[in-house]
Design an enzyme around this catalytic site. Structure first.
Site, PDB file in Angstrom:
ATOM      1  N   GLN A 118      -4.806  -0.730  -4.990  1.00 44.46           N
ATOM      2  CA  GLN A 118      -5.512  -1.824  -5.653  1.00 44.46           C
ATOM      3  C   GLN A 118      -6.274  -1.333  -6.875  1.00 44.46           C
ATOM      4  O   GLN A 118      -6.284  -1.990  -7.917  1.00 44.46           O
ATOM      5  CB  GLN A 118      -6.472  -2.497  -4.658  1.00 44.46           C
ATOM      6  CG  GLN A 118      -7.237  -3.649  -5.265  1.00 44.46           C
ATOM      7  CD  GLN A 118      -8.063  -4.389  -4.241  1.00 44.46           C
ATOM      8  OE1 GLN A 118      -7.733  -4.414  -3.057  1.00 44.46           O
ATOM      9  NE2 GLN A 118      -9.138  -5.009  -4.679  1.00 44.46           N
ATOM     10  N   HIS A 136      -6.117  -6.033   2.932  1.00 43.54           N
ATOM     11  CA  HIS A 136      -5.157  -4.948   3.160  1.00 43.54           C
ATOM     12  C   HIS A 136      -4.740  -4.923   4.621  1.00 43.54           C
ATOM     13  O   HIS A 136      -5.577  -4.793   5.518  1.00 43.54           O
ATOM     14  CB  HIS A 136      -5.790  -3.604   2.782  1.00 43.54           C
ATOM     15  CG  HIS A 136      -6.042  -3.470   1.316  1.00 43.54           C
ATOM     16  ND1 HIS A 136      -5.325  -2.618   0.526  1.00 43.54           N
ATOM     17  CD2 HIS A 136      -6.905  -4.113   0.492  1.00 43.54           C
ATOM     18  CE1 HIS A 136      -5.745  -2.709  -0.730  1.00 43.54           C
ATOM     19  NE2 HIS A 136      -6.712  -3.617  -0.776  1.00 43.54           N
ATOM     20  N   CYS A 177      -3.325  -2.639   6.139  1.00 40.44           N
ATOM     21  CA  CYS A 177      -3.606  -1.347   6.771  1.00 40.44           C
ATOM     22  C   CYS A 177      -4.995  -1.342   7.403  1.00 40.44           C
ATOM     23  O   CYS A 177      -5.261  -0.545   8.296  1.00 40.44           O
ATOM     24  CB  CYS A 177      -3.439  -0.193   5.778  1.00 40.44           C
ATOM     25  SG  CYS A 177      -4.433  -0.312   4.288  1.00 40.44           S
ATOM     26  N   CYS A 231       0.847  -1.188   0.000  1.00 36.43           N
ATOM     27  CA  CYS A 231       0.000   0.000   0.000  1.00 36.43           C
ATOM     28  C   CYS A 231       0.888   1.245   0.000  1.00 36.43           C
ATOM     29  O   CYS A 231       1.762   1.389   0.863  1.00 36.43           O
ATOM     30  CB  CYS A 231      -0.886  -0.029   1.242  1.00 36.43           C
ATOM     31  SG  CYS A 231      -1.720   1.522   1.595  1.00 36.43           S
ATOM     32  N   GLU A 232       0.666   2.109  -0.958  1.00 41.08           N
ATOM     33  CA  GLU A 232       1.510   3.307  -1.031  1.00 41.08           C
ATOM     34  C   GLU A 232       1.189   4.318   0.067  1.00 41.08           C
ATOM     35  O   GLU A 232       1.968   5.241   0.303  1.00 41.08           O
ATOM     36  CB  GLU A 232       1.406   3.970  -2.405  1.00 41.08           C
ATOM     37  CG  GLU A 232       0.095   4.603  -2.741  1.00 41.08           C
ATOM     38  CD  GLU A 232       0.080   5.206  -4.131  1.00 41.08           C
ATOM     39  OE1 GLU A 232      -0.532   6.279  -4.275  1.00 41.08           O
ATOM     40  OE2 GLU A 232       0.662   4.644  -5.068  1.00 41.08           O
ATOM     41  N   HIS A 233       0.070   4.166   0.750  1.00 42.52           N
ATOM     42  CA  HIS A 233      -0.280   5.091   1.821  1.00 42.52           C
ATOM     43  C   HIS A 233       0.379   4.751   3.150  1.00 42.52           C
ATOM     44  O   HIS A 233       0.689   5.643   3.936  1.00 42.52           O
ATOM     45  CB  HIS A 233      -1.801   5.118   2.023  1.00 42.52           C
ATOM     46  CG  HIS A 233      -2.533   5.661   0.840  1.00 42.52           C
ATOM     47  ND1 HIS A 233      -3.807   5.272   0.523  1.00 42.52           N
ATOM     48  CD2 HIS A 233      -2.168   6.535  -0.117  1.00 42.52           C
ATOM     49  CE1 HIS A 233      -4.198   5.903  -0.561  1.00 42.52           C
ATOM     50  NE2 HIS A 233      -3.222   6.661  -0.979  1.00 42.52           N
ATOM     51  N   HIS A 234       0.586   3.442   3.418  1.00 37.66           N
ATOM     52  CA  HIS A 234       1.129   3.028   4.708  1.00 37.66           C
ATOM     53  C   HIS A 234       2.373   2.149   4.606  1.00 37.66           C
ATOM     54  O   HIS A 234       2.956   1.788   5.622  1.00 37.66           O
ATOM     55  CB  HIS A 234       0.055   2.265   5.513  1.00 37.66           C
ATOM     56  CG  HIS A 234      -1.174   3.062   5.747  1.00 37.66           C
ATOM     57  ND1 HIS A 234      -2.309   2.926   4.978  1.00 37.66           N
ATOM     58  CD2 HIS A 234      -1.442   4.028   6.660  1.00 37.66           C
ATOM     59  CE1 HIS A 234      -3.231   3.768   5.410  1.00 37.66           C
ATOM     60  NE2 HIS A 234      -2.736   4.446   6.426  1.00 37.66           N
TER      61      HIS A 234
END
Length: 189
Positions: free
Chosen positions: A120, A148, A150, A78-81
């Site tokens: 995704q 996920h 996250c 995940c590019e956010h976390h």
């Protein structure tokens, strides 16, 4: 992998461990920065890949009916976390003019797109768009289901929850009957 700066990753991992209050000289953590840097190099190996390269060779068969490869396992970050998400991709296309790809190329495309900091939704659309461009089929339908970390390990903390994304291109965007046919095959065990 040639662009990956392993030393920089190692330093960053040491800094994170120190920032959370760990002793980076502790026996269990001595080699962790090196292990993490090698793992990141592998997990992000798709950054410099173009998924279209897997379709440079195609075959011409007398086949213009559904091609579906389902349950293609993948993992991504995940590019956010920067925590993993993983699941299965299902790829369907309707060849035009008998132009088909080797079946393993569909899995390689998913893997290449997934092996980078990612969302995704982007994996789903990139795979579909790549097939539309390279195979020029009547249509493409991609469904991805993933868990996920996250959502499992932090925040909401709901292990086992799945996110499903889908992208329909060409006739699959226009024809509910064709789309439902693919969905029924995906649901078959």
């Amino acid at each position: 992998m040639s662009k990956v700066d392993l030393e920089k990753i190692e330093e960053a991992v040491k800094m994170i461990l120190e920032a959370v209050g760990e002793d980076v000289e502790r026996e269990g953590l001595l080699d962790t920065p090196q292990r993490v840097s090698k793992m990141y190099a592998e997990m992000f190996s798709g950054i410099d890949e173009d998924p279209r390269e897997f379709f440079s060779t195609v075959f011409h068969e007398n086949h213009e009916e559904l091609v579906l490869v389902k349950d293609i396992p993948f993992y991504s970050m995940c590019e956010h976390h920067l925590v993993p998400f993983y699941g299965k991709a299902h790829i369907a296309y309707l060849p035009q003019g008998g132009k088909v790809a080797g079946l393993s190329k569909l899995g390689r495309c998913v893997e290449s797109v997934a092996r980078r900091p990612q969302l995704q939704e982007r994996i789903t659309s990139t795979v579909a768009d790549t097939l539309m461009e390279m195979l020029e089929p009547y249509g493409v339908y991609v469904v991805i289901e993933a868990e996920h970390m996250c959502m499992t390990m932090r925040g909401l903390k709901k292990p086992g929850s799945k996110t499903v994304t889908s992208v329909a291109r060409g006739v699959y965007a226009e024809n509910d009957v064709l789309r439902r046919e693919v969905i029924s095959f995906i649901q078959m065990s």
